[in-house]
Design a protein around this motif. Structure first.
Motif, PDB file in Angstrom:
ATOM      1  N   UNK A 123       0.834  -1.212   0.000  1.00  0.00           N
ATOM      2  CA  UNK A 123       0.000   0.000   0.000  1.00  0.00           C
ATOM      3  C   UNK A 123       0.864   1.255   0.000  1.00  0.00           C
ATOM      4  N   UNK A 124       1.910   1.264   0.830  1.00  0.00           N
ATOM      5  CA  UNK A 124       2.779   2.440   0.914  1.00  0.00           C
ATOM      6  C   UNK A 124       3.600   2.627  -0.355  1.00  0.00           C
ATOM      7  N   UNK A 125       4.230   1.569  -0.823  1.00  0.00           N
ATOM      8  CA  UNK A 125       5.141   1.702  -1.966  1.00  0.00           C
ATOM      9  C   UNK A 125       4.414   1.978  -3.271  1.00  0.00           C
ATOM     10  N   UNK A 126       3.208   1.457  -3.428  1.00  0.00           N
ATOM     11  CA  UNK A 126       2.468   1.636  -4.681  1.00  0.00           C
ATOM     12  C   UNK A 126       1.361   2.678  -4.561  1.00  0.00           C
ATOM     13  N   UNK A 127       1.220   3.299  -3.383  1.00  0.00           N
ATOM     14  CA  UNK A 127       0.205   4.331  -3.148  1.00  0.00           C
ATOM     15  C   UNK A 127      -1.194   3.824  -3.518  1.00  0.00           C
ATOM     16  N   UNK A 128      -1.554   2.669  -2.993  1.00  0.00           N
ATOM     17  CA  UNK A 128      -2.861   2.068  -3.265  1.00  0.00           C
ATOM     18  C   UNK A 128      -3.929   2.884  -2.546  1.00  0.00           C
ATOM     19  N   UNK A 129      -4.889   3.379  -3.310  1.00  0.00           N
ATOM     20  CA  UNK A 129      -5.927   4.248  -2.759  1.00  0.00           C
ATOM     21  C   UNK A 129      -7.173   3.496  -2.311  1.00  0.00           C
TER      22      UNK A 129
END
Length: 157
Positions: A123-129
């Motif tokens: 979630x953090x590395x790929x900026x999953x919204x």
């Protein structure tokens, strides 16, 4: 475990993929079939059930993991789709599954907590919204939906 292959694997090989393809284990629900219900915990701690959205919202359910390059490449587009559609009508969910290519940095999950940690890193590395639900270590949700490493399903309310 009763002679069945384990869901998690230490390393991915094309032989594993070919076994699944040749035995049609990627089935999953077909268009028009009822989507299998599931219950999972979101990273925020909430319990999420597909049946919670019945009659209320359409659901876009996407599967993947941090070590799947196709998943990483699709997240930006999925975030844009989620932004484009009114979240009052459509619920986007990401289901975190086994590591597609476990390695030194993100090995095969040995516990549910390992899997949650990997999902948080993702979630953090790929900026999953969209909300991320974490499948059980046994992969029950993933198996019900066909086990493709990065499939998406559009589920009618």
């Amino acid at each position: 475990m009763f002679g069945l292959k384990r869901y998690n694997y230490e390393a991915f090989t094309k032989d594993l993929l070919m076994k699944d393809v040749l035995t049609d284990r990627f089935g999953g629900p077909k268009p028009g079939e009822r989507a299998p219900n599931f219950e999972a915990r979101a990273l925020e701690g909430d319990e999420v059930k597909l049946s919670d959205f019945a009659g209320e919202k359409n659901v876009v359910l996407t599967f993947g993991s941090a070590t799947c390059p196709f998943t990483a490449a699709s997240i930006r587009g999925m975030n844009e789709l989620a932004d484009e559609y009114n979240l009052e009508d459509v619920q986007f969910l990401f289901c975190y599954v086994r590591e597609a290519h476990p390695g030194e940095r993100l090995p095969a999950h040995r516990s549910y907590e390992d899997k949650v940690h990997a999902a948080e890193v993702f979630r953090q590395e790929e900026d999953v919204q969209m909300p991320i639900i974490v499948d059980e270590l046994s992969g029950d949700i993933h198996k019900d939906y066909g086990k493709l490493p990065n499939a998406s399903y559009i589920i009618d309310k």
